[in-house]
Scaffold this active site. Structure first.
Site, mmCIF file in Angstrom:
data_model
loop_
_atom_site.group_PDB
_atom_site.id
_atom_site.type_symbol
_atom_site.label_atom_id
_atom_site.label_comp_id
_atom_site.label_asym_id
_atom_site.label_seq_id
_atom_site.Cartn_x
_atom_site.Cartn_y
_atom_site.Cartn_z
ATOM 1 N N ASP A 91 0.834 -1.274 0.026
ATOM 2 C CA ASP A 91 -0.004 0.254 0.131
ATOM 3 C C ASP A 91 1.020 1.176 -0.024
ATOM 4 O O ASP A 91 2.076 0.935 0.067
ATOM 5 C CB ASP A 91 -0.775 0.007 1.370
ATOM 6 N N TYR A 126 -1.121 8.207 -2.683
ATOM 7 C CA TYR A 126 -1.544 7.529 -3.871
ATOM 8 C C TYR A 126 -2.692 8.302 -4.520
ATOM 9 O O TYR A 126 -2.904 8.583 -5.750
ATOM 10 C CB TYR A 126 -1.790 6.299 -3.945
ATOM 11 N N GLY A 127 -3.427 8.651 -3.331
ATOM 12 C CA GLY A 127 -4.818 9.155 -3.921
ATOM 13 C C GLY A 127 -5.027 10.359 -4.663
ATOM 14 O O GLY A 127 -5.930 10.453 -5.512
ATOM 15 N N THR A 184 -6.944 2.891 -4.550
ATOM 16 C CA THR A 184 -6.217 3.649 -5.429
ATOM 17 C C THR A 184 -5.515 3.058 -6.702
ATOM 18 O O THR A 184 -5.746 2.905 -7.534
ATOM 19 C CB THR A 184 -5.451 4.581 -4.775
ATOM 20 N N CYS A 219 -10.982 2.763 0.622
ATOM 21 C CA CYS A 219 -9.760 3.074 0.793
ATOM 22 C C CYS A 219 -9.232 2.105 2.155
ATOM 23 O O CYS A 219 -10.093 2.368 3.132
ATOM 24 C CB CYS A 219 -9.432 4.543 0.651
ATOM 25 N N HIS A 278 -7.187 2.786 4.161
ATOM 26 C CA HIS A 278 -7.093 3.584 5.434
ATOM 27 C C HIS A 278 -8.170 3.792 6.263
ATOM 28 O O HIS A 278 -8.180 4.036 7.416
ATOM 29 C CB HIS A 278 -6.586 4.837 5.084
HETATM 30 N N1 DGL Z 1 -4.991 3.142 1.160
HETATM 31 C C1 DGL Z 1 -4.971 3.705 -0.169
HETATM 32 C C2 DGL Z 1 -6.411 3.118 -0.789
HETATM 33 O O1 DGL Z 1 -6.779 2.310 -0.486
HETATM 34 C C3 DGL Z 1 -4.291 4.969 -0.630
HETATM 35 C C4 DGL Z 1 -4.406 6.159 0.238
HETATM 36 C C5 DGL Z 1 -3.381 7.107 -0.473
HETATM 37 O O2 DGL Z 1 -2.164 6.901 -0.347
HETATM 38 O O3 DGL Z 1 -3.907 8.305 -0.933
HETATM 39 O O4 DGL Z 1 -6.647 4.092 -1.635
#
Ligand code: DGL
Length: 261
Positions: A10, A42-43, A75, A181, A183
């Site tokens: 991730d 990543y988002g 993402t 996501c 998180h």
């Molecule tokens: N944990 C990630 C997701 O499931 C990415 C969050 C990020 O890096 O913006 O989208």
């Protein structure tokens, strides 16, 4: 039989919510986790950047000799899973398909999805749900502040409550809310309090773990060598608050962080 580890990655701590479910459902397996902390978040990045980052992290995991890869990131799953499957000859499982299978099984049709900006923009969840559940009604909402707040450990303070209230105020009449996501399970209590009791909150990690277990058994690649599971954690940048948040997610398990990439 295959004693090699399952690789998981991730952008940061979020994927640990998936790792935790994998460990719970497959206690005998070994795991290697990469948090791409140098490239978090990543988002907000473009699809092309996400594809390049995923390629690098998968190359890292292949070098570390894993037998299967879990993209523990919404993402990355929504924007890069298909490309990665074309490039690499190793089983790769993302978070969307296993979750959609669950929705179908449970006949859930009024579905809310919250995720990063990149995931919502890609319509990854929407396309996959509509393919499988023809009469689905989907409400989507990008929540760009939540992953950075989770990375900071701001998961149970007033700011988290207000932010979630603001993001969820337009989501109405859904039977289930997908935490799109990885998180977001860190905010599960606040999210549940914001919604009506009957709304089922879907933590994708549970669905992913169920799918990985099924795959491993069907392909005869489970680890039968030992029953003391080992987990190794790598970060692309060690200068971050990963360890504090990680300890909360993994119930204070002793953790050593290694540098990679
Ligand atoms: N944990 C990630 C997701 O499931 C990415 C969050 C990020 O890096 O913006 O989208």
């Amino acid at each position: 039989m295959d004693s090699r580890a399952i690789g998981v990655f991730d952008s940061g701590v979020g994927g640990l919510t998936v790792l935790k479910e994998l460990q719970e459902q497959m206690k005998n397996e070994n795991y290697i986790y990469i948090g791409d902390t140098a490239n978090f978040p990543y988002g907000s990045k473009s699809k092309q950047t996400i594809i390049e980052l995923c390629k690098k992290r998968i190359e890292n995991l292949i070098e570390l000799d894993v037998k299967l890869i879990v993209i523990a990131c919404g993402t990355a799953t929504s924007q890069a899973l298909n490309e990665m499957k074309k490039i690499f000859n190793i089983p790769i499982i993302g978070i969307i398909q296993p979750t959609v299978e669950y929705l179908k099984e449970k006949k859930l049709k009024n579905i809310g999805v919250i995720a990063t900006t990149g995931t919502i923009r890609s319509k990854g969840w929407q396309k996959e749900i509509e393919k499988e559940i023809i009469d689905a009604r989907i409400e989507s909402k990008a929540c760009p502040l939540l992953a950075p707040m989770a990375e900071e450990g701001w998961v149970d303070n007033e700011i988290a409550k207000l932010t979630i209230h603001e993001y969820l105020k337009d989501i109405k009449d859904v039977d289930a809310l997908i935490l799109g996501c990885t998180h977001y399970p860190l905010f599960e209590n606040i999210i549940q309090n914001e919604l009506e009791k009957k709304v089922e909150i879907i933590n994708t990690g549970k669905m992913v773990a169920r799918k990985v277990k099924e795959y491993i058994n069907a392909n005869n690649i489970s680890n039968e060598q030992n029953n003391i599971s080992k987990t190794k954690i790598y970060l692309t940048d060690l200068e971050c608050s990963f360890i504090e948040v990680a300890k909360k997610i993994m119930n204070n398990t002793n953790m050593q962080l290694n540098k990679i990439g």
